[in-house]
Design a protein around this motif. Structure first.
Motif, PDB file in Angstrom:
ATOM      1  N   ALA A  72      59.685   3.194  85.690  1.00  0.00           N
ATOM      2  CA  ALA A  72      58.717   2.851  86.735  1.00  0.00           C
ATOM      3  C   ALA A  72      59.415   2.155  87.895  1.00  0.00           C
ATOM      4  O   ALA A  72      59.181   2.482  89.069  1.00  0.00           O
ATOM      5  CB  ALA A  72      57.615   1.958  86.150  1.00  0.00           C
ATOM      6  N   GLU A  73      60.283   1.209  87.570  1.00  0.00           N
ATOM      7  CA  GLU A  73      61.031   0.514  88.628  1.00  0.00           C
ATOM      8  C   GLU A  73      61.941   1.473  89.378  1.00  0.00           C
ATOM      9  O   GLU A  73      62.083   1.390  90.605  1.00  0.00           O
ATOM     10  CB  GLU A  73      61.847  -0.621  88.007  1.00  0.00           C
ATOM     11  N   GLY A  74      62.561   2.413  88.660  1.00  0.00           N
ATOM     12  CA  GLY A  74      63.410   3.389  89.320  1.00  0.00           C
ATOM     13  C   GLY A  74      62.640   4.218  90.331  1.00  0.00           C
ATOM     14  O   GLY A  74      63.121   4.467  91.441  1.00  0.00           O
ATOM     15  N   GLY A  75      61.433   4.651  89.958  1.00  0.00           N
ATOM     16  CA  GLY A  75      60.616   5.404  90.902  1.00  0.00           C
ATOM     17  C   GLY A  75      60.141   4.554  92.067  1.00  0.00           C
ATOM     18  O   GLY A  75      60.179   4.987  93.223  1.00  0.00           O
ATOM     19  N   LEU A  76      59.712   3.328  91.797  1.00  0.00           N
ATOM     20  CA  LEU A  76      59.197   2.453  92.850  1.00  0.00           C
ATOM     21  C   LEU A  76      60.261   2.101  93.890  1.00  0.00           C
ATOM     22  O   LEU A  76      59.943   1.892  95.065  1.00  0.00           O
ATOM     23  CB  LEU A  76      58.638   1.166  92.228  1.00  0.00           C
ATOM     24  N   THR A  77      61.510   2.009  93.486  1.00  0.00           N
ATOM     25  CA  THR A  77      62.562   1.587  94.404  1.00  0.00           C
ATOM     26  C   THR A  77      63.338   2.754  95.005  1.00  0.00           C
ATOM     27  O   THR A  77      64.313   2.540  95.715  1.00  0.00           O
ATOM     28  CB  THR A  77      63.555   0.658  93.683  1.00  0.00           C
ATOM     29  N   THR A  78      62.914   3.981  94.738  1.00  0.00           N
ATOM     30  CA  THR A  78      63.579   5.154  95.304  1.00  0.00           C
ATOM     31  C   THR A  78      62.806   5.626  96.530  1.00  0.00           C
ATOM     32  O   THR A  78      61.595   5.863  96.451  1.00  0.00           O
ATOM     33  CB  THR A  78      63.644   6.301  94.277  1.00  0.00           C
ATOM     34  N   ARG A  79      63.498   5.762  97.647  1.00  0.00           N
ATOM     35  CA  ARG A  79      62.854   6.218  98.875  1.00  0.00           C
ATOM     36  C   ARG A  79      62.663   7.728  98.833  1.00  0.00           C
ATOM     37  O   ARG A  79      63.593   8.479  98.539  1.00  0.00           O
ATOM     38  CB  ARG A  79      63.704   5.833 100.094  1.00  0.00           C
ATOM     39  N   TRP A  80      61.445   8.159  99.159  1.00  0.00           N
ATOM     40  CA  TRP A  80      61.162   9.590  99.147  1.00  0.00           C
ATOM     41  C   TRP A  80      62.032  10.336 100.157  1.00  0.00           C
ATOM     42  O   TRP A  80      62.456  11.465  99.926  1.00  0.00           O
ATOM     43  CB  TRP A  80      59.693   9.833  99.453  1.00  0.00           C
ATOM     44  N   GLY A  81      62.335   9.689 101.291  1.00  0.00           N
ATOM     45  CA  GLY A  81      63.193  10.332 102.265  1.00  0.00           C
ATOM     46  C   GLY A  81      64.574  10.627 101.718  1.00  0.00           C
ATOM     47  O   GLY A  81      65.204  11.630 102.081  1.00  0.00           O
ATOM     48  N   ASP A  82      65.059   9.770 100.827  1.00  0.00           N
ATOM     49  CA  ASP A  82      66.370   9.993 100.213  1.00  0.00           C
ATOM     50  C   ASP A  82      66.311  11.082  99.143  1.00  0.00           C
ATOM     51  O   ASP A  82      67.221  11.904  99.014  1.00  0.00           O
ATOM     52  CB  ASP A  82      66.895   8.695  99.584  1.00  0.00           C
ATOM     53  N   VAL A  83      65.237  11.078  98.371  1.00  0.00           N
ATOM     54  CA  VAL A  83      65.190  11.977  97.220  1.00  0.00           C
ATOM     55  C   VAL A  83      64.637  13.357  97.575  1.00  0.00           C
ATOM     56  O   VAL A  83      64.808  14.315  96.825  1.00  0.00           O
ATOM     57  CB  VAL A  83      64.340  11.339  96.098  1.00  0.00           C
ATOM     58  N   ARG A  84      64.010  13.476  98.770  1.00  0.00           N
ATOM     59  CA  ARG A  84      63.346  14.739  99.122  1.00  0.00           C
ATOM     60  C   ARG A  84      64.316  15.906  99.096  1.00  0.00           C
ATOM     61  O   ARG A  84      64.029  16.962  98.549  1.00  0.00           O
ATOM     62  CB  ARG A  84      62.701  14.610 100.507  1.00  0.00           C
ATOM     63  N   ARG A  85      65.483  15.724  99.699  1.00  0.00           N
ATOM     64  CA  ARG A  85      66.459  16.809  99.722  1.00  0.00           C
ATOM     65  C   ARG A  85      67.281  16.882  98.436  1.00  0.00           C
ATOM     66  O   ARG A  85      68.073  17.803  98.267  1.00  0.00           O
ATOM     67  CB  ARG A  85      67.395  16.630 100.922  1.00  0.00           C
ATOM     68  N   ALA A  86      67.092  15.904  97.566  1.00  0.00           N
ATOM     69  CA  ALA A  86      67.871  15.881  96.326  1.00  0.00           C
ATOM     70  C   ALA A  86      67.031  16.254  95.115  1.00  0.00           C
ATOM     71  O   ALA A  86      67.549  16.260  94.002  1.00  0.00           O
ATOM     72  CB  ALA A  86      68.485  14.491  96.119  1.00  0.00           C
ATOM     73  N   ILE A  87      65.753  16.575  95.323  1.00  0.00           N
ATOM     74  CA  ILE A  87      64.908  16.854  94.166  1.00  0.00           C
ATOM     75  C   ILE A  87      65.342  18.139  93.467  1.00  0.00           C
ATOM     76  O   ILE A  87      65.325  18.220  92.236  1.00  0.00           O
ATOM     77  CB  ILE A  87      63.417  16.927  94.589  1.00  0.00           C
ATOM     78  N   GLY A  88      65.793  19.135  94.243  1.00  0.00           N
ATOM     79  CA  GLY A  88      66.281  20.371  93.639  1.00  0.00           C
ATOM     80  C   GLY A  88      67.508  20.142  92.771  1.00  0.00           C
ATOM     81  O   GLY A  88      67.519  20.516  91.584  1.00  0.00           O
ATOM     82  N   PRO A  89      68.570  19.523  93.323  1.00  0.00           N
ATOM     83  CA  PRO A  89      69.730  19.203  92.493  1.00  0.00           C
ATOM     84  C   PRO A  89      69.386  18.308  91.308  1.00  0.00           C
ATOM     85  O   PRO A  89      69.925  18.494  90.207  1.00  0.00           O
ATOM     86  CB  PRO A  89      70.667  18.485  93.466  1.00  0.00           C
ATOM     87  N   GLY A  90      68.487  17.335  91.519  1.00  0.00           N
ATOM     88  CA  GLY A  90      68.123  16.451  90.416  1.00  0.00           C
ATOM     89  C   GLY A  90      67.447  17.188  89.281  1.00  0.00           C
ATOM     90  O   GLY A  90      67.750  16.957  88.101  1.00  0.00           O
TER      91      GLY A  90
END
Length: 503
Positions: A72-90
């Motif tokens: 939960a903390e990992g999701g709360l502290t992750t910026r969507w702008g950072d992860v948006r382009r990384a969701i595919g690789p993730g």
């Protein structure tokens, strides 16, 4: 009974305080704090202070609870702008990468250690998950390209679910409890992951809408409510027989990027609870291990770990990222940065609960592997980032705005701090071009408060209070972010102030 409770509370308080000091020591040594927490548990345990603890079922339950808070903390502290382009690789790393890693590592276990295929795949599956706590704690101290770091964070947040499901299926197959064909098992796992994602996102958006519309009587309820929503996402998904781990991470991601009242306080509370969960989890796992058995596990741990680190992980990264145009230097770093931590050790408890033959060997091997390779990887990551020339120190220019509702006035009170490197520095207040029903009402500079005027300039380090009509809050935040990134001519430079990041 009262004495027992008092002693337990005192012991818990001492453990937390010692762990806090250990965290400071870990930062100075450049080590993940989990190693010192594990060591603390070993010291308290049977070979140290003599505390006997072998309750695997209780450990399994408490470990799952701790992982929920950590994710939960990992999701709360992750910026969507950072992860948006990384969701595919993730997603690729947490699915395709896991499969490749398990197969390759399992093959090494069969060919080198003489394991049968079922047992070898079980060991490989247990160690195939990167650890969210270790990844978040280590990578966020390194100045890495956003897409690279976000890919690793997304992987660590998403791969727990498929790995836990895979380990459970393999453990059941080794004990004869599961006889389903593999294609059907794969389909069930895919459905569970998709269902967890839908529930997590749904609870996140629904909870964000609720918190924006309900004025709670005490500001401290907002952090509690935010974390409670994440836990509700996990529970709802689990009760629906879908993936609770995917649900809690995605719910946290949605809430952490929503315009919530007291958002900064909620995230700070989640970080504190996650730290407490990590301390409890790692100390508990340290208590569970029997140091006298670990010597026999060193050889298998080095073989399995070496195969994972030098063969399986690089192959899984190449197979996962071949479609995403990652530079080779980034792929090398991702291959080396697959940090293991609590999740593999927790996964190793599943065979113990299922009474799989050789389960104790799995647990001891994984424990030694995590300790040895955390030391190797934890110390070498900063050096590797410099050698690969991917360390990119970034001066923060974005502003973080915390808002609180003024219910009777139908308005919002916002607080911001002008960070170092922000282009808000030197900007006159009228040049902010805030909405007509929004204004800066107070500035704190060098410990002194004053009411600003039309000729007041913002300076780096300033803390400012703003009041806006509720309907104008989002526009005011966008304008503040835009000026912070691009200066007073932000609009002309194409900066909209959207809450997103770039590579």
């Amino acid at each position: 009974m009262n004495t027992t409770v008092t002693v337990a509370l005192a012991a818990g308080a001492v453990v937390v305080l010692v762990a806090a000091v250990a965290l400071r020591l870990a930062d100075r040594l450049g080590l993940p704090s989990l190693l010192l927490y594990l060591a603390l548990g070993v010291v308290i345990g049977e070979s140290g202070l003599g505390v006997q603890f072998e309750d695997y079922r209780l450990t399994h339950t408490l470990a799952y609870a701790a992982l929920v808070v950590i994710l939960a903390e990992g999701g709360l502290t992750t910026r969507w702008g950072d992860v948006r382009r990384a969701i595919g690789p993730g997603v690729a790393l947490s699915t395709v990468g896991v499969v490749v890693s398990v197969v390759v590592t399992g093959a090494v276990g069969v060919l080198v250690l003489g394991y049968d295929w079922g047992f070898a795949l079980l060991v490989a599956a247990v160690i195939s998950s990167t650890d969210a706590a270790a990844v978040f704690a280590t990578l966020r101290r390194l100045p890495l390209p956003r897409r690279l770091a976000a890919s690793l964070e997304a992987e660590s947040g998403l791969n727990d679910a498929p790995v836990i499901l895979l380990v459970t299926v393999l453990a059941e197959s080794l004990t004869g409890e599961s006889t389903q064909p593999w294609w059907l098992i794969g389909l069930v796992v895919a459905v569970e992951l998709a269902g967890g994602a839908v529930i997590g996102v749904g609870v996140g958006f629904g909870g964000a809408a609720l918190l924006r519309r309900v004025a709670l009587p005490v500001a401290g309820f907002y952090p509690l409510a935010t974390l409670a929503l994440c836990i509700l996402a996990y529970s709802s998904a689990s009760l629906a027989h879908t993936s609770g781990f995917v649900a809690v991470y995605l719910c946290g991601l949605v809430l952490g990027n929503a315009a919530l009242p007291h958002r900064a306080a909620s995230i700070g509370f989640a970080e504190g609870m996650a730290s407490l969960a990590q301390i409890g989890l790692f100390v508990l796992l340290g208590l569970l291990v029997s140091p006298g058995r670990l010597a026999d596990a060193v050889g298998p741990a080095l073989v399995i770990g070496g195969a994972l680190l030098l063969i399986a992980r690089p192959l899984s990264v190449v197979a996962s990222l071949v479609w995403f145009r990652f530079p080779w230097a980034h792929q090398v770093f991702i291959s080396w940065a697959g940090l293991r931590g609590a999740v593999p050790i927790v996964a190793a408890i599943i065979p113990l609960n299922a009474q799989v033959p050789g389960a104790t060997t799995v647990f001891d091997t994984v424990f030694v592997l995590v300790v040895v390779f955390t030391i190797v990887q934890g110390w070498s990551l900063p050096w590797l980032a410099q050698r690969l020339r991917i360390a990119t120190p970034v001066t923060p220019r974005d502003v973080q705005v915390e808002a609180a509702p003024l219910e009777e006035l139908d308005a919002e009170l916002m607080q911001l701090t002008v960070p170092e490197g922000s282009r808000l520095h030197g900007v006159y207040l009228p040049e902010l071009r805030l909405p007509e029903d929004a204004a800066v009402v107070l500035i704190v500079r060098d410990g002194r408060s004053f009411v600003p005027g039309p000729t007041t300039r913002l300076m780096r380090g300033d803390q400012a209070l703003l009041v806006s009509a509720r309907g104008s809050r989002a526009e005011a935040e966008r304008r503040l972010r835009a000026v912070s990134r691009a200066g007073r001519l932000a609009t002309w430079r194409g900066e909209s102030g959207a809450a997103s990041g770039t590579d």
